[in-house]
Write a protein that holds these residues in place. Sequence first.
Motif, PDB file in Angstrom:
ATOM      1  N   LEU A 129       0.825  -1.213   0.000  1.00  0.00           N
ATOM      2  CA  LEU A 129       0.000   0.000   0.000  1.00  0.00           C
ATOM      3  C   LEU A 129       0.857   1.260   0.000  1.00  0.00           C
ATOM      4  CD1 LEU A 129      -2.847  -0.985   2.499  1.00  0.00           C
ATOM      5  CD2 LEU A 129      -2.993  -0.767   0.015  1.00  0.00           C
ATOM      6  N   ILE A 130       1.946   1.260   0.787  1.00  0.00           N
ATOM      7  CA  ILE A 130       2.829   2.428   0.827  1.00  0.00           C
ATOM      8  C   ILE A 130       3.508   2.641  -0.523  1.00  0.00           C
ATOM      9  CG2 ILE A 130       4.964   3.327   1.831  1.00  0.00           C
ATOM     10  CD1 ILE A 130       4.125   2.090   4.484  1.00  0.00           C
ATOM     11  N   LEU A 131       3.973   1.554  -1.130  1.00  0.00           N
ATOM     12  CA  LEU A 131       4.623   1.668  -2.439  1.00  0.00           C
ATOM     13  C   LEU A 131       3.653   2.213  -3.486  1.00  0.00           C
ATOM     14  CD1 LEU A 131       6.767  -1.598  -2.609  1.00  0.00           C
ATOM     15  CD2 LEU A 131       7.609   0.754  -2.459  1.00  0.00           C
ATOM     16  N   LEU A 132       2.427   1.701  -3.483  1.00  0.00           N
ATOM     17  CA  LEU A 132       1.445   2.174  -4.457  1.00  0.00           C
ATOM     18  C   LEU A 132       1.099   3.641  -4.230  1.00  0.00           C
ATOM     19  CD1 LEU A 132      -0.982  -0.896  -4.645  1.00  0.00           C
ATOM     20  CD2 LEU A 132       0.482  -0.031  -6.472  1.00  0.00           C
ATOM     21  N   HIS A 133       0.996   4.036  -2.967  1.00  0.00           N
ATOM     22  CA  HIS A 133       0.584   5.409  -2.655  1.00  0.00           C
ATOM     23  C   HIS A 133       1.720   6.405  -2.899  1.00  0.00           C
ATOM     24  CE1 HIS A 133      -1.676   8.602  -0.730  1.00  0.00           C
ATOM     25  NE2 HIS A 133      -0.621   8.868   0.043  1.00  0.00           N
ATOM     26  N   VAL A 134       2.943   6.028  -2.536  1.00  0.00           N
ATOM     27  CA  VAL A 134       4.062   6.964  -2.585  1.00  0.00           C
ATOM     28  C   VAL A 134       4.748   6.941  -3.944  1.00  0.00           C
ATOM     29  CG1 VAL A 134       6.307   7.546  -1.587  1.00  0.00           C
ATOM     30  CG2 VAL A 134       4.425   6.828  -0.101  1.00  0.00           C
ATOM     31  N   THR A 135       5.035   5.755  -4.468  1.00  0.00           N
ATOM     32  CA  THR A 135       5.827   5.649  -5.693  1.00  0.00           C
ATOM     33  C   THR A 135       5.015   5.233  -6.922  1.00  0.00           C
ATOM     34  OG1 THR A 135       6.406   3.325  -5.334  1.00  0.00           O
ATOM     35  CG2 THR A 135       7.797   4.974  -4.265  1.00  0.00           C
ATOM     36  N   GLN A 136       3.730   4.879  -6.710  1.00  0.00           N
ATOM     37  CA  GLN A 136       2.892   4.386  -7.805  1.00  0.00           C
ATOM     38  C   GLN A 136       3.502   3.145  -8.470  1.00  0.00           C
ATOM     39  OE1 GLN A 136      -0.157   5.931  -8.289  1.00  0.00           O
ATOM     40  NE2 GLN A 136       0.505   7.086  -6.482  1.00  0.00           N
ATOM     41  N   TRP A 137       4.189   2.332  -7.670  1.00  0.00           N
ATOM     42  CA  TRP A 137       4.846   1.128  -8.196  1.00  0.00           C
ATOM     43  C   TRP A 137       4.467  -0.067  -7.358  1.00  0.00           C
ATOM     44  CZ3 TRP A 137       8.233  -2.421  -6.045  1.00  0.00           C
ATOM     45  CH2 TRP A 137       8.856  -3.311  -6.936  1.00  0.00           C
ATOM     46  N   SER A 138       4.319  -1.202  -8.007  1.00  0.00           N
ATOM     47  CA  SER A 138       4.099  -2.460  -7.297  1.00  0.00           C
ATOM     48  C   SER A 138       4.942  -3.536  -7.972  1.00  0.00           C
ATOM     49  CB  SER A 138       2.620  -2.856  -7.317  1.00  0.00           C
ATOM     50  OG  SER A 138       2.202  -3.141  -8.637  1.00  0.00           O
TER      51      SER A 138
END
Length: 318
Positions: free
Chosen positions: A160-169
């Motif tokens: 969730l943090i990666l998607l929210h902050v970096t837009q990456w998964s």
Amino acid sequence: VEMARHMTWRLILILPTIVAASIVVFAIMRALPGDVVLVILSGSGESVVSPKAREALEEEIGLKDPLHVQYASWLGSMVSGGFGGRSLVSREAIGSIIARQLPITLLLTSYAVLLSIVISQPLGVLAAVWNNRWPDYLIRVVTLGGLALPNLWIAILVILILLHVTQWSPPIIYASPWSSPWTHFQMMILPTLILVWEYSSHLVRVTRSSMLSALSQPYITTARAKGVPEHFVILRHTVRNALIPSITMLGLQYGNLIGGTLILETIFGLPGIGRGLVQATLNRDYPVVQTLVMLMVLLSLLVNFVVDTLYTVIDPRM
């Protein structure tokens, strides 16, 4: 001779352990709610399952046989190299399922074990040498988090943090390290680090305790009184004696490490044994679940056997 006798006895003890585990796994699978027949028929497009179709399918896949006959048939297939036969749902040979899924799980656990050893031993030694000072406090706080926070919660939070902050998964299509090293790295790095945090936390705390115990021994005091350099005392005398409890924990926690892969492989889309076991359990695919669980049991037993063997390498007095 004594060592060979001990190792032989340990190998012999693996057999009744495996048999007992197979009985428990078989019994638990039959006690779980759910119906593999409904899963198969609904997957084939049957909206309403007729009693005749159910009975015919149960007869075909062997569920009409008595439980002891089903157990003997599955165990016989395991012993003969058939790995429990075929999946009830997909009809794929379980041996081919294992050949496809096992390398991925072994890679993930190998990465976690190797990285945990590289991280935990220096940190455990550092925490003991700097006992009750700020490096020790910092290391203890970090390891406490690794012991207390569930892998499931950490994995979801990280994504969730990666998607929210970096837009990456991480990628969702698995790639082997030989076909696409960068994609493989992207898929493996997060579950590996999550496993390492928990696994190395156990090792760090045990190493620290063992080091503190070894540092208080009379021979350490004698070595220091003779003017032996401190780094030589730590590396030559203390670390070696502190390794045995750490290796013990390495083996004991390996089962928990394999258990952690069940969750993380599912969350991160890794098509390994863990994800396959979860899917087979949801489908009540009895032979697949039984075989995969027994494979995990065997891996844990073999790791503990290797740990026992390492004792004599580190300290022949064992």
